[in-house]
Design a protein around this motif. Structure first.
Motif, PDB file in Angstrom:
ATOM      1  N   GLY A  76       0.776  -1.227   0.000  1.00 10.66           N
ATOM      2  CA  GLY A  76       0.000   0.000   0.000  1.00 10.66           C
ATOM      3  C   GLY A  76       0.804   1.272   0.000  1.00 10.66           C
ATOM      4  N   LYS A  77       2.116   1.205  -0.263  1.00 11.89           N
ATOM      5  CA  LYS A  77       2.941   2.405  -0.269  1.00 11.89           C
ATOM      6  C   LYS A  77       4.135   2.234  -1.194  1.00 11.89           C
ATOM      7  N   TYR A  78       4.726   3.367  -1.548  1.00  8.75           N
ATOM      8  CA  TYR A  78       5.913   3.379  -2.392  1.00  8.75           C
ATOM      9  C   TYR A  78       7.126   3.730  -1.533  1.00  8.75           C
ATOM     10  N   MET A  79       8.292   3.294  -1.999  1.00  8.07           N
ATOM     11  CA  MET A  79       9.509   3.563  -1.235  1.00  8.07           C
ATOM     12  C   MET A  79      10.423   4.515  -1.989  1.00  8.07           C
ATOM     13  N   SER A  80      11.364   5.094  -1.280  1.00 10.58           N
ATOM     14  CA  SER A  80      12.295   6.040  -1.878  1.00 10.58           C
ATOM     15  C   SER A  80      13.323   5.314  -2.739  1.00 10.58           C
ATOM     16  N   VAL A  81      14.054   6.087  -3.518  1.00  9.42           N
ATOM     17  CA  VAL A  81      15.098   5.525  -4.366  1.00  9.42           C
ATOM     18  C   VAL A  81      16.168   4.851  -3.519  1.00  9.42           C
ATOM     19  N   LYS A  82      16.548   5.494  -2.431  1.00  5.95           N
ATOM     20  CA  LYS A  82      17.603   4.942  -1.587  1.00  5.95           C
ATOM     21  C   LYS A  82      17.167   3.629  -0.939  1.00  5.95           C
ATOM     22  N   SER A  83      15.961   3.605  -0.392  1.00  6.67           N
ATOM     23  CA  SER A  83      15.495   2.384   0.259  1.00  6.67           C
ATOM     24  C   SER A  83      15.264   1.269  -0.746  1.00  6.67           C
ATOM     25  N   ALA A  84      14.850   1.618  -1.978  1.00  3.17           N
ATOM     26  CA  ALA A  84      14.692   0.608  -3.027  1.00  3.17           C
ATOM     27  C   ALA A  84      16.036  -0.013  -3.379  1.00  3.17           C
ATOM     28  N   GLY A  85      17.071   0.821  -3.425  1.00  7.11           N
ATOM     29  CA  GLY A  85      18.410   0.304  -3.697  1.00  7.11           C
ATOM     30  C   GLY A  85      18.891  -0.622  -2.600  1.00  7.11           C
ATOM     31  N   ASN A  86      18.626  -0.237  -1.354  1.00  6.02           N
ATOM     32  CA  ASN A  86      19.018  -1.086  -0.231  1.00  6.02           C
ATOM     33  C   ASN A  86      18.248  -2.403  -0.226  1.00  6.02           C
ATOM     34  N   LEU A  87      16.955  -2.322  -0.475  1.00  9.20           N
ATOM     35  CA  LEU A  87      16.115  -3.511  -0.446  1.00  9.20           C
ATOM     36  C   LEU A  87      16.499  -4.497  -1.542  1.00  9.20           C
ATOM     37  N   SER A  88      16.909  -3.986  -2.700  1.00  8.26           N
ATOM     38  CA  SER A  88      17.250  -4.846  -3.837  1.00  8.26           C
ATOM     39  C   SER A  88      18.452  -5.737  -3.554  1.00  8.26           C
ATOM     40  N   THR A  89      19.253  -5.374  -2.557  1.00  2.61           N
ATOM     41  CA  THR A  89      20.439  -6.187  -2.247  1.00  2.61           C
ATOM     42  C   THR A  89      20.066  -7.575  -1.755  1.00  2.61           C
ATOM     43  N   LEU A  90      18.842  -7.734  -1.257  1.00  4.15           N
ATOM     44  CA  LEU A  90      18.423  -9.033  -0.743  1.00  4.15           C
ATOM     45  C   LEU A  90      18.237 -10.049  -1.866  1.00  4.15           C
ATOM     46  N   PHE A  91      18.023  -9.587  -3.087  1.00  5.50           N
ATOM     47  CA  PHE A  91      18.014 -10.491  -4.235  1.00  5.50           C
ATOM     48  C   PHE A  91      19.380 -11.161  -4.367  1.00  5.50           C
ATOM     49  N   ASP A  92      20.430 -10.391  -4.138  1.00  2.30           N
ATOM     50  CA  ASP A  92      21.788 -10.933  -4.234  1.00  2.30           C
ATOM     51  C   ASP A  92      22.139 -11.801  -3.038  1.00  2.30           C
ATOM     52  N   VAL A  93      21.510 -11.548  -1.891  1.00  2.00           N
ATOM     53  CA  VAL A  93      21.708 -12.439  -0.753  1.00  2.00           C
ATOM     54  C   VAL A  93      21.194 -13.836  -1.106  1.00  2.00           C
ATOM     55  N   GLY A  94      20.028 -13.895  -1.731  1.00  2.00           N
ATOM     56  CA  GLY A  94      19.527 -15.179  -2.229  1.00  2.00           C
ATOM     57  C   GLY A  94      20.451 -15.775  -3.263  1.00  2.00           C
ATOM     58  N   GLY A  95      21.051 -14.918  -4.086  1.00  3.22           N
ATOM     59  CA  GLY A  95      21.978 -15.388  -5.108  1.00  3.22           C
ATOM     60  C   GLY A  95      23.220 -16.038  -4.530  1.00  3.22           C
ATOM     61  N   ILE A  96      23.690 -15.552  -3.385  1.00  2.00           N
ATOM     62  CA  ILE A  96      24.854 -16.164  -2.732  1.00  2.00           C
ATOM     63  C   ILE A  96      24.557 -17.618  -2.384  1.00  2.00           C
ATOM     64  N   PHE A  97      23.417 -17.838  -1.749  1.00  2.00           N
ATOM     65  CA  PHE A  97      23.026 -19.205  -1.382  1.00  2.00           C
ATOM     66  C   PHE A  97      22.776 -20.050  -2.633  1.00  2.00           C
ATOM     67  N   GLY A  98      22.236 -19.437  -3.674  1.00  2.00           N
ATOM     68  CA  GLY A  98      21.982 -20.170  -4.909  1.00  2.00           C
ATOM     69  C   GLY A  98      23.251 -20.674  -5.561  1.00  2.00           C
ATOM     70  N   GLY A  99      24.288 -19.821  -5.614  1.00  2.00           N
ATOM     71  CA  GLY A  99      25.552 -20.233  -6.210  1.00  2.00           C
ATOM     72  C   GLY A  99      26.223 -21.350  -5.434  1.00  2.00           C
ATOM     73  N   ILE A 100      26.206 -21.238  -4.102  1.00  2.00           N
ATOM     74  CA  ILE A 100      26.815 -22.284  -3.274  1.00  2.00           C
ATOM     75  C   ILE A 100      26.038 -23.590  -3.395  1.00  2.00           C
ATOM     76  N   LEU A 101      24.703 -23.504  -3.346  1.00  2.00           N
ATOM     77  CA  LEU A 101      23.869 -24.703  -3.429  1.00  2.00           C
ATOM     78  C   LEU A 101      24.017 -25.403  -4.773  1.00  2.00           C
ATOM     79  N   ALA A 102      24.029 -24.624  -5.853  1.00  2.00           N
ATOM     80  CA  ALA A 102      24.176 -25.212  -7.183  1.00  2.00           C
ATOM     81  C   ALA A 102      25.530 -25.903  -7.330  1.00  2.00           C
ATOM     82  N   GLY A 103      26.585 -25.286  -6.820  1.00  2.00           N
ATOM     83  CA  GLY A 103      27.907 -25.903  -6.891  1.00  2.00           C
ATOM     84  C   GLY A 103      27.993 -27.179  -6.088  1.00  2.00           C
ATOM     85  N   TYR A 104      27.409 -27.169  -4.883  1.00  2.00           N
ATOM     86  CA  TYR A 104      27.439 -28.356  -4.026  1.00  2.00           C
ATOM     87  C   TYR A 104      26.660 -29.510  -4.652  1.00  2.00           C
TER      88      TYR A 104
END
Length: 540
Positions: A349-377
């Motif tokens: 129900g709300k929009y976020m600022s440019v700065k907070s959107a940039g910060n929030l988007s980093t969590l996609f890469d947090v998932g990516g860290i686990f994805g790379g390790i899991l795929a390799g294992y």
């Protein structure tokens, strides 16, 4: 360097300093850890320097109809102070943007900037890979990093110089893309020189976390200085990669034999095949026997590269290259457009600022860290690189559908689904660009001292980077028709990527796995160490 060269690379100055201070040399494993750390920092800085354009998109092209009405998790008191967030939200509608990106065709021009960078990056990759197999990787990587830092910084200087000419920003991105092409073939080649095939998928998966760490740090750095002017969002990451280039020059040894350990791959392979309790003994014997051998006079100069066509004929190179085309199309669309998507989408129900959107988007890469390790294992355990990559790409389709459909319900749901999507999107991308490239670059069909690590990596990642340039460009046009069109494109791309590996998947399932069988000399053939259907003996 060509194979007829008999010169040895110079020992990195930082290693000489360490030796003089300690009075003795490090062990082979200690150098391995140093190589792991230095290449990790190096490529993390490459990715950090690519993130600013995604962070400043909403500043260059603001949406005057949408203002922030709340403070989404995890911004709160973690990333942004409350008063700063409210102030930014109130002033958002007053932001006029930055010409030439604030017009009606603003998103299209931003997409053209992205594609200019990635097109030059992908084209430069093919040349950089061949050069990386024939030049001093340490100096080659250093020059690329410092050059990247300069031109990323010059893009940001357009803010302080009050430049409003589209061609200036286009040219800066194009040259930066060429310099950025030096990175990936070089770091994968160095890692392949120092590490054998045992648990390569897991090791490369952990090491490949530098991609996500770089994306996260680049996002946070760019967002942190955004209030001082968007130019700083480019200058700070540019200074970071240039500084990391100096670190590479001082401490990176591209080949084990360059610092006194002969036959880097041979010794690595030998270490990988013996029981753990014998590793230290073999390592000491290897160092003692080979440090003074006459072969060291040649160093890395004895290695020779191969041509692009010869590298393309290695089994598995073309299918994985085409798969990565669509895999990177998906991954880089998220890389360049996710912060913009978050700032333009109503969540809870709300929009976020440019700065907070940039910060929030980093969590996609947090998932990516686990994805790379899991795929390799998983690929190590199953001895099936293609099957693992295809499975992850198939799972990415419903994960993206769920994110688009239910990600706007609340901040917490958005975060959870974003991380799941990041896991499945970045997992196969990480696996193909690391372990698969290293496997193919040391393929058994490459005879003698010929090495193809950087060349094969360049072919695979260069082809993938063409797709990476296409995704953000298409997004710039499709976004005007709605984000549903963008996500349909992403899901179709993931499906095609999975289907392109179907032949290799069938081969891995129908053919029995081959286990390593050490010979009487403690070595084994290369074809027994990799994924057998992928790394068969014969060219086809």
């Amino acid at each position: 360097m060509s194979g007829n060269s008999g010169t040895m690379r110079k020992i990195p100055p930082g290693i000489l300093l360490i030796r003089s201070i300690r009075g003795k040399d490090w062990s082979l494993n200690s150098y391995r850890y140093m190589v792991l750390l230095v290449t990790f920092i190096a490529y993390a800085s490459y990715h950090a320097s690519r993130k600013p354009s995604s962070i400043v998109k909403s500043v260059l092209y603001p949406d005057h109809m949408k203002a922030s009405g709340g403070n989404p998790w995890p911004v709160g008191n973690v990333f942004i102070k409350e008063e700063e967030f409210v102030s930014f939200g109130r002033n958002r509608t007053k932001n006029p943007g930055w010409y030439p990106f604030n017009g009606a065709d603003g998103t299209s021009r931003l997409g053209e900037i992205d594609v200019a960078f990635l097109a030059c990056y992908s084209l430069g990759m093919y040349v950089a890979g061949h050069l990386g197999d024939n030049l001093d990787l340490r100096l080659f990587l250093t020059a690329g990093m410092i050059g990247s830092g300069i031109f990323v910084g010059l893009f940001g200087m357009g803010y302080f110089w009050n430049v409003h000419v589209f061609w200036f920003y286009l040219a800066m991105q194009m040259v930066a893309g060429l310099f950025q092409a030096t990175g990936w073939p070089s770091v994968v080649a160095v890692m392949g020189n120092w590490y054998g095939k045992r648990k390569r998928g897991l090791i490369m998966g952990v090491w490949n976390a530098h991609t996500s760490v770089g994306n996260i740090s680049g996002s946070l750095l760019a967002a942190a200085v955004l209030d001082y002017g968007w130019g700083w969002s480019f200058i700070v990451p540019g200074a970071l990669i240039a500084s990391s280039g100096i670190l590479v020059y001082l401490f990176l040894a591209a080949y084990p034999e360059d610092i006194g350990f002969g036959g880097g791959n041979a010794s690595s392979l030998k270490l990988d095949l013996v029981p753990h309790n014998e590793e230290a003994q073999v390592q000491n014997e290897t160092a003692a026997d080979l440090e003074k051998s006459s072969s060291l006079t040649e160093g890395s100069g004895s290695r020779k590269g191969i041509g692009l066509f010869e590298a393309c004929s290695i089994p598995g190179v073309i299918p994985f290259a085409l798969c990565l085309f669509f895999s990177k199309l998906v991954a880089y669309t998220f890389l360049y457009w996710l912060p913009f998507y978050l700032s333009q989408t109503e969540i809870g129900g709300k929009y976020m600022s440019v700065k907070s959107a940039g910060n929030l988007s980093t969590l996609f890469d947090v998932g990516g860290i686990f994805g790379g390790i899991l795929a390799g294992y998983i690929s190590d355990k199953l001895n099936a690189r293609a099957t693992t990559a295809a499975t992850f790409m198939s799972a990415a389709i419903p994960s993206m559908l769920l994110y688009r459909t239910y990600g706007n319900i609340s901040e917490n749901i958005n975060i959870l689904l974003m991380m799941i999507a990041g896991l499945f999107v970045n997992g196969p991308y990480a696996l193909i660009t690391t372990a698969v490239s290293a496997d193919l670059g040391t393929h058994s069909s490459l005879k003698g001292d010929s090495r193809a690590l950087a060349t094969v990596t360049a072919i695979i990642d260069g082809t993938g980077s063409v797709g990476a340039s296409l995704g953000p460009l298409l997004t710039g046009f499709l976004e005007t028709k709605g984000w549903d069109a963008v996500f349909i494109m992403l899901m179709v791309g993931a499906l095609i990527a999975a289907l392109l590996l179907s032949r290799l998947v069938v081969a891995e399932i129908t053919q029995p796995s081959h286990k390593p069988i050490p010979s009487s000399h403690g070595q084994q053939t290369l074809e027994a160490t990799g994924s057998q259907p992928l790394l068969g003996n014969q060219r086809r």
